[in-house]
Structures are given as C-alpha cells and as structure tokens.
Design a protein around this motif. Structure first.
Motif, PDB file in Angstrom:
ATOM      1  N   LYS A 138     -61.952  87.178   0.143  1.00  0.00           N
ATOM      2  CA  LYS A 138     -61.329  88.404  -0.359  1.00  0.00           C
ATOM      3  C   LYS A 138     -62.212  89.185  -1.324  1.00  0.00           C
ATOM      4  CE  LYS A 138     -56.596  86.885   0.314  1.00  0.00           C
ATOM      5  NZ  LYS A 138     -55.346  86.455  -0.312  1.00  0.00           N
ATOM      6  N   ARG A 139     -63.148  88.522  -1.979  1.00  0.00           N
ATOM      7  CA  ARG A 139     -63.952  89.227  -2.968  1.00  0.00           C
ATOM      8  C   ARG A 139     -64.867  90.234  -2.273  1.00  0.00           C
ATOM      9  NH1 ARG A 139     -69.225  88.122  -3.899  1.00  0.00           N
ATOM     10  NH2 ARG A 139     -70.166  86.541  -2.577  1.00  0.00           N
ATOM     11  N   ILE A 140     -65.142  91.336  -2.979  1.00  0.00           N
ATOM     12  CA  ILE A 140     -66.005  92.359  -2.390  1.00  0.00           C
ATOM     13  C   ILE A 140     -67.231  92.625  -3.262  1.00  0.00           C
ATOM     14  CG2 ILE A 140     -64.152  93.470  -1.095  1.00  0.00           C
ATOM     15  CD1 ILE A 140     -63.989  95.591  -3.320  1.00  0.00           C
ATOM     16  N   GLY A 141     -67.390  91.851  -4.346  1.00  0.00           N
ATOM     17  CA  GLY A 141     -68.578  91.992  -5.188  1.00  0.00           C
ATOM     18  C   GLY A 141     -68.613  93.275  -6.002  1.00  0.00           C
ATOM     19  N   CYS A 142     -67.425  93.837  -6.312  1.00  0.00           N
ATOM     20  CA  CYS A 142     -67.372  95.120  -7.033  1.00  0.00           C
ATOM     21  C   CYS A 142     -67.683  94.958  -8.515  1.00  0.00           C
ATOM     22  CB  CYS A 142     -66.003  95.766  -6.862  1.00  0.00           C
ATOM     23  SG  CYS A 142     -64.649  94.805  -7.586  1.00  0.00           S
ATOM     24  N   GLY A 143     -67.459  93.757  -9.068  1.00  0.00           N
ATOM     25  CA  GLY A 143     -67.726  93.527 -10.492  1.00  0.00           C
ATOM     26  C   GLY A 143     -66.627  94.024 -11.411  1.00  0.00           C
ATOM     27  N   ASN A 144     -65.503  94.474 -10.846  1.00  0.00           N
ATOM     28  CA  ASN A 144     -64.410  94.996 -11.670  1.00  0.00           C
ATOM     29  C   ASN A 144     -63.845  93.945 -12.610  1.00  0.00           C
ATOM     30  OD1 ASN A 144     -64.550  97.562 -10.667  1.00  0.00           O
ATOM     31  ND2 ASN A 144     -62.804  97.389  -9.302  1.00  0.00           N
ATOM     32  N   CYS A 145     -63.755  92.704 -12.150  1.00  0.00           N
ATOM     33  CA  CYS A 145     -63.205  91.640 -12.999  1.00  0.00           C
ATOM     34  C   CYS A 145     -64.083  91.456 -14.241  1.00  0.00           C
ATOM     35  CB  CYS A 145     -63.069  90.343 -12.218  1.00  0.00           C
ATOM     36  SG  CYS A 145     -64.601  89.768 -11.438  1.00  0.00           S
ATOM     37  N   VAL A 146     -65.385  91.568 -14.062  1.00  0.00           N
ATOM     38  CA  VAL A 146     -66.314  91.440 -15.190  1.00  0.00           C
ATOM     39  C   VAL A 146     -66.117  92.603 -16.167  1.00  0.00           C
ATOM     40  CG1 VAL A 146     -68.750  91.409 -15.858  1.00  0.00           C
ATOM     41  CG2 VAL A 146     -68.011  90.206 -13.785  1.00  0.00           C
ATOM     42  N   ASN A 147     -65.961  93.802 -15.618  1.00  0.00           N
ATOM     43  CA  ASN A 147     -65.845  94.992 -16.452  1.00  0.00           C
ATOM     44  C   ASN A 147     -64.567  95.025 -17.284  1.00  0.00           C
ATOM     45  OD1 ASN A 147     -68.293  95.976 -15.531  1.00  0.00           O
ATOM     46  ND2 ASN A 147     -67.346  97.084 -13.830  1.00  0.00           N
ATOM     47  N   VAL A 148     -63.480  94.452 -16.765  1.00  0.00           N
ATOM     48  CA  VAL A 148     -62.206  94.526 -17.488  1.00  0.00           C
ATOM     49  C   VAL A 148     -61.918  93.276 -18.307  1.00  0.00           C
ATOM     50  CG1 VAL A 148     -61.203  96.070 -15.757  1.00  0.00           C
ATOM     51  CG2 VAL A 148     -60.808  93.599 -15.589  1.00  0.00           C
ATOM     52  N   CYS A 149     -62.783  92.282 -18.243  1.00  0.00           N
ATOM     53  CA  CYS A 149     -62.490  91.003 -18.906  1.00  0.00           C
ATOM     54  C   CYS A 149     -62.384  91.182 -20.424  1.00  0.00           C
ATOM     55  CB  CYS A 149     -63.572  89.976 -18.574  1.00  0.00           C
ATOM     56  SG  CYS A 149     -63.284  88.401 -19.389  1.00  0.00           S
ATOM     57  N   THR A 150     -61.192  90.930 -20.941  1.00  0.00           N
ATOM     58  CA  THR A 150     -60.909  91.101 -22.369  1.00  0.00           C
ATOM     59  C   THR A 150     -61.757  90.170 -23.225  1.00  0.00           C
ATOM     60  OG1 THR A 150     -58.640  91.492 -21.659  1.00  0.00           O
ATOM     61  CG2 THR A 150     -59.007  91.240 -24.011  1.00  0.00           C
ATOM     62  N   GLY A 151     -61.964  88.961 -22.745  1.00  0.00           N
ATOM     63  CA  GLY A 151     -62.712  87.978 -23.527  1.00  0.00           C
ATOM     64  C   GLY A 151     -64.207  88.006 -23.263  1.00  0.00           C
ATOM     65  N   MET A 152     -64.635  88.880 -22.341  1.00  0.00           N
ATOM     66  CA  MET A 152     -66.044  89.001 -21.952  1.00  0.00           C
ATOM     67  C   MET A 152     -66.633  87.637 -21.571  1.00  0.00           C
ATOM     68  SD  MET A 152     -67.544  92.046 -24.325  1.00  0.00           S
ATOM     69  CE  MET A 152     -67.194  91.367 -25.911  1.00  0.00           C
ATOM     70  N   VAL A 153     -65.862  86.867 -20.849  1.00  0.00           N
ATOM     71  CA  VAL A 153     -66.330  85.548 -20.417  1.00  0.00           C
ATOM     72  C   VAL A 153     -66.761  85.519 -18.952  1.00  0.00           C
ATOM     73  CG1 VAL A 153     -64.999  84.252 -22.127  1.00  0.00           C
ATOM     74  CG2 VAL A 153     -63.961  84.792 -19.925  1.00  0.00           C
ATOM     75  N   LEU A 154     -66.637  86.666 -18.267  1.00  0.00           N
ATOM     76  CA  LEU A 154     -67.050  86.725 -16.873  1.00  0.00           C
ATOM     77  C   LEU A 154     -68.363  87.471 -16.734  1.00  0.00           C
ATOM     78  CD1 LEU A 154     -63.643  87.619 -15.135  1.00  0.00           C
ATOM     79  CD2 LEU A 154     -64.624  85.367 -15.579  1.00  0.00           C
ATOM     80  N   SER A 155     -69.176  87.020 -15.800  1.00  0.00           N
ATOM     81  CA  SER A 155     -70.424  87.721 -15.508  1.00  0.00           C
ATOM     82  C   SER A 155     -70.739  87.542 -14.031  1.00  0.00           C
ATOM     83  CB  SER A 155     -71.569  87.182 -16.365  1.00  0.00           C
ATOM     84  OG  SER A 155     -71.770  85.809 -16.090  1.00  0.00           O
ATOM     85  N   MET A 156     -71.575  88.424 -13.511  1.00  0.00           N
ATOM     86  CA  MET A 156     -71.942  88.338 -12.106  1.00  0.00           C
ATOM     87  C   MET A 156     -73.263  87.593 -11.965  1.00  0.00           C
ATOM     88  SD  MET A 156     -69.615  89.897 -10.311  1.00  0.00           S
ATOM     89  CE  MET A 156     -70.140  90.676  -8.789  1.00  0.00           C
ATOM     90  N   ARG A 157     -73.295  86.709 -10.997  1.00  0.00           N
ATOM     91  CA  ARG A 157     -74.559  86.049 -10.653  1.00  0.00           C
ATOM     92  C   ARG A 157     -74.683  86.079  -9.135  1.00  0.00           C
ATOM     93  NH1 ARG A 157     -75.923  79.739 -11.424  1.00  0.00           N
ATOM     94  NH2 ARG A 157     -76.336  80.162 -13.607  1.00  0.00           N
ATOM     95  N   ASP A 158     -75.716  86.741  -8.662  1.00  0.00           N
ATOM     96  CA  ASP A 158     -75.951  86.886  -7.224  1.00  0.00           C
ATOM     97  C   ASP A 158     -74.715  87.441  -6.518  1.00  0.00           C
ATOM     98  OD1 ASP A 158     -78.466  85.754  -7.608  1.00  0.00           O
ATOM     99  OD2 ASP A 158     -77.712  83.719  -7.294  1.00  0.00           O
ATOM    100  N   GLY A 159     -74.067  88.438  -7.165  1.00  0.00           N
ATOM    101  CA  GLY A 159     -72.906  89.073  -6.560  1.00  0.00           C
ATOM    102  C   GLY A 159     -71.642  88.245  -6.603  1.00  0.00           C
ATOM    103  N   HIS A 160     -71.679  87.154  -7.378  1.00  0.00           N
ATOM    104  CA  HIS A 160     -70.531  86.250  -7.454  1.00  0.00           C
ATOM    105  C   HIS A 160     -70.075  86.129  -8.904  1.00  0.00           C
ATOM    106  CE1 HIS A 160     -68.061  82.787  -6.234  1.00  0.00           C
ATOM    107  NE2 HIS A 160     -68.440  82.234  -7.365  1.00  0.00           N
ATOM    108  N   PRO A 161     -68.798  86.399  -9.208  1.00  0.00           N
ATOM    109  CA  PRO A 161     -68.345  86.287 -10.601  1.00  0.00           C
ATOM    110  C   PRO A 161     -68.245  84.836 -11.047  1.00  0.00           C
ATOM    111  CG  PRO A 161     -66.509  86.877  -9.186  1.00  0.00           C
ATOM    112  CD  PRO A 161     -67.734  86.808  -8.305  1.00  0.00           C
TER     113      PRO A 161
END
Ligand code: SF4
Length: 60
Positions: free
Chosen positions: A15-38
């Motif tokens: 289901k993921r599309i590699g948009c990075g939206n989850c990283v951008n909205v993360c309140t705790g800033m604990v998500l990051s993208m690596r090779d297009g994968h959060p």
C-alpha cells in the motif's frame, strides 16, 4: 525489544507509495525515509522525544 514491537509500527509494502507524508507530519519527528521506505528511530519513552501515539502517520 525493538521499536517496531513496542509501537506496532508497520508499513504495508503493498500500500505504501513512498510519498514521505508520514515523515512530514510526524509529531515526534521519529520517522525518516531510507531508500524510499519509512522507518522509526529508537526512542526511550512515548511522548517528549518519542512517538506521541497521535496516529497522524496512519491518517495520511
Ligand atoms: S503516531 Fe504520531 S508521533 Fe508516533 S510515529 Fe506516528 S505521527 Fe509520529
């Protein structure tokens, strides 16, 4: 115990599309993208300097 087990953070590879939206909205800033994968960085506890369990990452 790893972050994935503690937080139940999982990404459905079908289901993921590699948009990075989850990283951008993360309140705790604990998500990051690596090779297009959060991925979630390690943190000590929920709340400040960690995941807030706000589910914004899921919402987007
Ligand atoms: S629940 Fe909130 S704080 Fe935790 S990873 Fe998702 S967006 Fe970030």
């Amino acid at each position: 115990m790893g972050m994935e087990e503690r937080t139940h953070f999982r990404v459905d590879q079908n289901k993921r599309i590699g948009c990075g939206n989850c990283v951008n909205v993360c309140t705790g800033m604990v998500l990051s993208m690596r090779d297009g994968h959060p991925e979630m960085k390690p943190f000590e506890r929920f709340g400040w300097r960690g995941c807030w369990r706000c589910d914004r990452c899921i919402a987007v």
